[in-house]
Design a protein around this motif. Structure first.
Motif, PDB file in Angstrom:
ATOM      1  N   LEU A 126      11.686 -44.462  -8.162  1.00  0.00           N
ATOM      2  CA  LEU A 126      11.803 -43.041  -7.838  1.00  0.00           C
ATOM      3  C   LEU A 126      10.819 -42.660  -6.733  1.00  0.00           C
ATOM      4  CD1 LEU A 126      13.409 -40.550  -8.972  1.00  0.00           C
ATOM      5  CD2 LEU A 126      11.386 -40.037 -10.327  1.00  0.00           C
ATOM      6  N   ALA A 127       9.593 -43.157  -6.844  1.00  0.00           N
ATOM      7  CA  ALA A 127       8.559 -42.819  -5.862  1.00  0.00           C
ATOM      8  C   ALA A 127       8.882 -43.374  -4.480  1.00  0.00           C
ATOM      9  CB  ALA A 127       7.204 -43.347  -6.333  1.00  0.00           C
ATOM     10  N   LYS A 128       9.518 -44.539  -4.429  1.00  0.00           N
ATOM     11  CA  LYS A 128       9.794 -45.178  -3.136  1.00  0.00           C
ATOM     12  C   LYS A 128      11.092 -44.689  -2.506  1.00  0.00           C
ATOM     13  CE  LYS A 128      10.259 -49.716  -0.911  1.00  0.00           C
ATOM     14  NZ  LYS A 128       9.300 -49.363   0.147  1.00  0.00           N
ATOM     15  N   ALA A 129      12.144 -44.511  -3.314  1.00  0.00           N
ATOM     16  CA  ALA A 129      13.479 -44.275  -2.755  1.00  0.00           C
ATOM     17  C   ALA A 129      13.857 -42.802  -2.645  1.00  0.00           C
ATOM     18  CB  ALA A 129      14.518 -45.013  -3.608  1.00  0.00           C
TER      19      ALA A 129
ATOM     20  N   PRO B 216      13.835 -39.189  -1.391  1.00  0.00           N
ATOM     21  CA  PRO B 216      13.254 -38.433  -0.281  1.00  0.00           C
ATOM     22  C   PRO B 216      12.658 -37.118  -0.772  1.00  0.00           C
ATOM     23  CG  PRO B 216      15.636 -38.177  -0.280  1.00  0.00           C
ATOM     24  CD  PRO B 216      15.307 -39.170  -1.367  1.00  0.00           C
ATOM     25  N   GLU B 217      11.720 -36.575  -0.040  1.00  0.00           N
ATOM     26  CA  GLU B 217      11.157 -35.269  -0.380  1.00  0.00           C
ATOM     27  C   GLU B 217      12.175 -34.180  -0.069  1.00  0.00           C
ATOM     28  OE1 GLU B 217       9.771 -32.975  -2.078  1.00  0.00           O
ATOM     29  OE2 GLU B 217       7.785 -33.855  -1.849  1.00  0.00           O
ATOM     30  N   SER B 218      12.052 -33.080  -0.755  1.00  0.00           N
ATOM     31  CA  SER B 218      12.923 -31.932  -0.522  1.00  0.00           C
ATOM     32  C   SER B 218      12.747 -31.421   0.901  1.00  0.00           C
ATOM     33  CB  SER B 218      12.576 -30.820  -1.526  1.00  0.00           C
ATOM     34  OG  SER B 218      13.044 -29.573  -1.073  1.00  0.00           O
ATOM     35  N   LEU B 219      13.857 -31.265   1.617  1.00  0.00           N
ATOM     36  CA  LEU B 219      13.806 -30.723   2.974  1.00  0.00           C
ATOM     37  C   LEU B 219      13.280 -29.283   2.965  1.00  0.00           C
ATOM     38  CD1 LEU B 219      17.144 -32.066   4.505  1.00  0.00           C
ATOM     39  CD2 LEU B 219      14.821 -32.751   5.113  1.00  0.00           C
TER      40      LEU B 219
ATOM     41  N   ILE C 254       2.583 -29.409  -4.555  1.00  0.00           N
ATOM     42  CA  ILE C 254       2.537 -30.862  -4.323  1.00  0.00           C
ATOM     43  C   ILE C 254       3.870 -31.436  -3.855  1.00  0.00           C
ATOM     44  CG2 ILE C 254       0.739 -31.065  -6.084  1.00  0.00           C
ATOM     45  CD1 ILE C 254       2.808 -32.406  -7.901  1.00  0.00           C
ATOM     46  N   GLY C 255       4.945 -30.671  -3.958  1.00  0.00           N
ATOM     47  CA  GLY C 255       6.260 -31.166  -3.560  1.00  0.00           C
ATOM     48  C   GLY C 255       7.103 -31.545  -4.760  1.00  0.00           C
ATOM     49  N   ARG C 256       8.418 -31.416  -4.598  1.00  0.00           N
ATOM     50  CA  ARG C 256       9.333 -31.692  -5.705  1.00  0.00           C
ATOM     51  C   ARG C 256       9.375 -33.171  -6.060  1.00  0.00           C
ATOM     52  NH1 ARG C 256      14.117 -27.759  -3.380  1.00  0.00           N
ATOM     53  NH2 ARG C 256      13.017 -25.797  -3.715  1.00  0.00           N
ATOM     54  N   LYS C 257       9.310 -34.038  -5.056  1.00  0.00           N
ATOM     55  CA  LYS C 257       9.345 -35.475  -5.328  1.00  0.00           C
ATOM     56  C   LYS C 257       8.148 -35.893  -6.177  1.00  0.00           C
ATOM     57  CE  LYS C 257       8.999 -39.972  -3.036  1.00  0.00           C
ATOM     58  NZ  LYS C 257       9.072 -40.696  -1.750  1.00  0.00           N
ATOM     59  N   LYS C 258       6.944 -35.491  -5.762  1.00  0.00           N
ATOM     60  CA  LYS C 258       5.745 -35.871  -6.517  1.00  0.00           C
ATOM     61  C   LYS C 258       5.778 -35.307  -7.928  1.00  0.00           C
ATOM     62  CE  LYS C 258       2.558 -36.486  -2.628  1.00  0.00           C
ATOM     63  NZ  LYS C 258       1.329 -35.994  -1.968  1.00  0.00           N
ATOM     64  N   LEU C 259       6.312 -34.085  -8.077  1.00  0.00           N
ATOM     65  CA  LEU C 259       6.374 -33.501  -9.416  1.00  0.00           C
ATOM     66  C   LEU C 259       7.347 -34.275 -10.300  1.00  0.00           C
ATOM     67  CD1 LEU C 259       5.523 -31.344 -11.400  1.00  0.00           C
ATOM     68  CD2 LEU C 259       7.339 -29.865 -10.510  1.00  0.00           C
ATOM     69  N   MET C 260       8.487 -34.682  -9.747  1.00  0.00           N
ATOM     70  CA  MET C 260       9.424 -35.475 -10.537  1.00  0.00           C
ATOM     71  C   MET C 260       8.800 -36.795 -10.985  1.00  0.00           C
ATOM     72  SD  MET C 260      13.253 -34.957  -8.968  1.00  0.00           S
ATOM     73  CE  MET C 260      13.865 -36.164 -10.150  1.00  0.00           C
ATOM     74  N   VAL C 261       8.093 -37.453 -10.077  1.00  0.00           N
ATOM     75  CA  VAL C 261       7.422 -38.713 -10.417  1.00  0.00           C
ATOM     76  C   VAL C 261       6.378 -38.475 -11.502  1.00  0.00           C
ATOM     77  CG1 VAL C 261       5.857 -40.488  -9.527  1.00  0.00           C
ATOM     78  CG2 VAL C 261       7.847 -39.789  -8.170  1.00  0.00           C
ATOM     79  N   ALA C 262       5.613 -37.392 -11.376  1.00  0.00           N
ATOM     80  CA  ALA C 262       4.568 -37.083 -12.365  1.00  0.00           C
ATOM     81  C   ALA C 262       5.182 -36.772 -13.725  1.00  0.00           C
ATOM     82  CB  ALA C 262       3.733 -35.902 -11.883  1.00  0.00           C
TER      83      ALA C 262
END
Length: 454
Positions: free
Chosen positions: A190-193, A195-198, A82-90
């Motif tokens: 966190l969800a808005k600002a 960025p996803e992991s490159l 799902i991506g690192r950003k989504k996992l952090m938010v979750a």
């Protein structure tokens, strides 16, 4: 006159700073949620909140660390999907809502469910945040960046002590867990600002999105790497046991078990054990602050100490000995500090001992990971360190439980001694592993990143 940085370099620095700041705040809340239980535990035991007994208190401490074990072991797989950003938010959402369950709980069972779910979120967030800041760290600063990120975990521990000190007495223990729900307000930011992991974008073939993000902030795209097949991963694990490596692997695993038993045992029971030694609640919570201040200093020192294998500290046979030597010495100093806490000393001396114990304890565990890294081949390093950390987390589950059992049996004064013995065992194990190591890597074979203790 030195040339001014290019606009692209400045934008890349701003992106790195944005990622570090957001991840630092997320890990701050992670630390607050992790340490708050230990900070409010003396009050819960004295007021018999939920009818809790010392043995149950130890079990509850282990529930959170067991949840962290589950979260840490599954974080990589879920992040790849799902991506690192989504996992952090979750994860931030999960441990915040789980604290709400604790605050509303009417029984030990419901409270335990809340702590277990919180642990899953806590365990998943930390390694993901480390991966994120590593992704965006400027060249040559990965170790320093990760060390700075890990200060947030201990800053959360300090915050937990003040939350307990200011709120628990007038408003009850539930108020501390309501504070731990407040990070929900940070989740939309966190969800808005963030960025996803490159690396994730490139690995998923979303190169246009990755290229656009990299161009916006003037940073370089990472090189795409093919994921390991399941057979390759199993072969890497079996490689840890081939030939004479099986004993080395077990020694590292056992040393990590003792190290994390010590870390989480002390983190959970320090205020309660200090209360048992006759200190008032205010002083006991001050010890939590000093212990975590020491942890902040220790993590910054560990960022530099992770370079010790490169310093060519060598035994007669030519094997680098920096990391295992530091780990063994610091575990010995940790054991001495923890044992001294069972002795009634002048308050100022006790404060100093608690601070130094925090410095050495957290960094000693980090040096186990550095030792495993430098003595592993580049192709097997991630597997070796990952499994050493995973096996060590069983110690993180056992430590809080052990403290509760000793207190329930009326042997609370043995708590510090038991934790000190865990430190001594890790000292011996990592020392024996270093003596038995026949591997002599070149300096280029050494790790370039600090791996966090926890």
């Amino acid at each position: 006159m030195s040339p001014s940085p290019s606009p692209s370099a400045a934008r890349g620095s701003r992106l790195a700073l944005l990622v570090v700041v957001l991840c630092w705040l997320a890990v701050l809340f992670d630390g607050l949620d992790m340490f708050v239980y230990g900070s409010v535990l003396p009050h819960m035991l004295e007021s018999k909140a939920l009818g809790i007994t010392p043995a149950q208190a130890g079990d509850l401490g282990s529930y959170a660390t067991f949840g962290m074990l589950v979260g840490a072991l599954t974080a990589g797989t879920v992040a790849d999907r799902i991506g690192r950003k989504k996992l952090m938010v979750a994860c931030a959402t999960l441990f915040s809502l789980a604290s709400g369950i604790c605050a509303l709980s009417g029984s030990v069972a419901v409270f335990g469910l809340g702590r277990t779910l919180a642990g899953v979120g806590l365990g998943g967030l930390l390694p993901t945040a480390i991966s994120m800041v590593s992704d965006y760290a400027r060249g040559g600063r990965a170790a320093l960046t990760i060390g700075a990120l890990m200060t947030a975990h201990h800053a959360g521990g300090i915050l937990s002590a003040y939350v307990a000190k200011w709120l628990v007495e007038p408003h009850g223990w539930r108020s501390a867990f309501w504070v731990c729900v407040l990070p929900l307000l940070f989740v939309p930011v966190l969800a808005k600002a963030l960025p996803e992991s490159l690396s994730f974008l490139v690995a998923k073939g979303r190169t246009d999105e990755a290229r656009s993000l990299a161009a916006r902030y003037g940073t370089e795209l990472p090189t795409a790497t093919a994921p390991k097949a399941p057979a390759d991963r199993w072969d890497a694990l079996l490689g840890l046991f081939r030939g004479g490596e099986w004993l080395q692997t077990l020694l590292h695993w056992l040393a990590s078990f003792g190290g994390l038993l010590l870390v989480y045992g002390v983190a959970t029971w320090l205020p309660t054990l200090m209360r048992g030694e006759g200190y008032n609640l205010g002083s006991a919570l001050t010890f939590v602050v000093l212990f975590n201040l020491g942890g902040i200093v220790g993590m910054l020192v560990a960022g530099r100490a992770s370079d010790l294998p490169h310093a060519r500290l060598r035994s007669r046979g030519g094997t680098p000995t920096g990391a295992p030597r530091i780990s063994a010495i610091w575990f010995a100093l940790t054991a001495a500090g923890v044992f001294l806490l069972s002795v009634r000393m002048p308050l100022g001396v006790t404060f100093l001992v608690v601070f130094l114990t925090g410095v050495f304890l957290n960094s000693a565990q980090t040096m186990i990971y550095a030792t495993v890294s430098i003595r592993s081949s580049p192709g097997n390093r991630a597997t070796a360190v990952g499994w050493t950390s995973g096996m060590g987390r069983f110690g993180a589950v056992f430590g809080p439980w052990l403290g509760g059992q000793l207190l329930a049996a009326g042997h609370g004064d043995w708590g510090f001694t038991a934790f000190a013995l865990a430190g001594l065992s890790s000292m011996v194990l990592i020392g024996v592993a270093a003596l038995r190591s026949g591997r002599r890597p070149e300096p280029s074979d050494a790790p370039q990143e600090l791996i966090a203790a926890g």
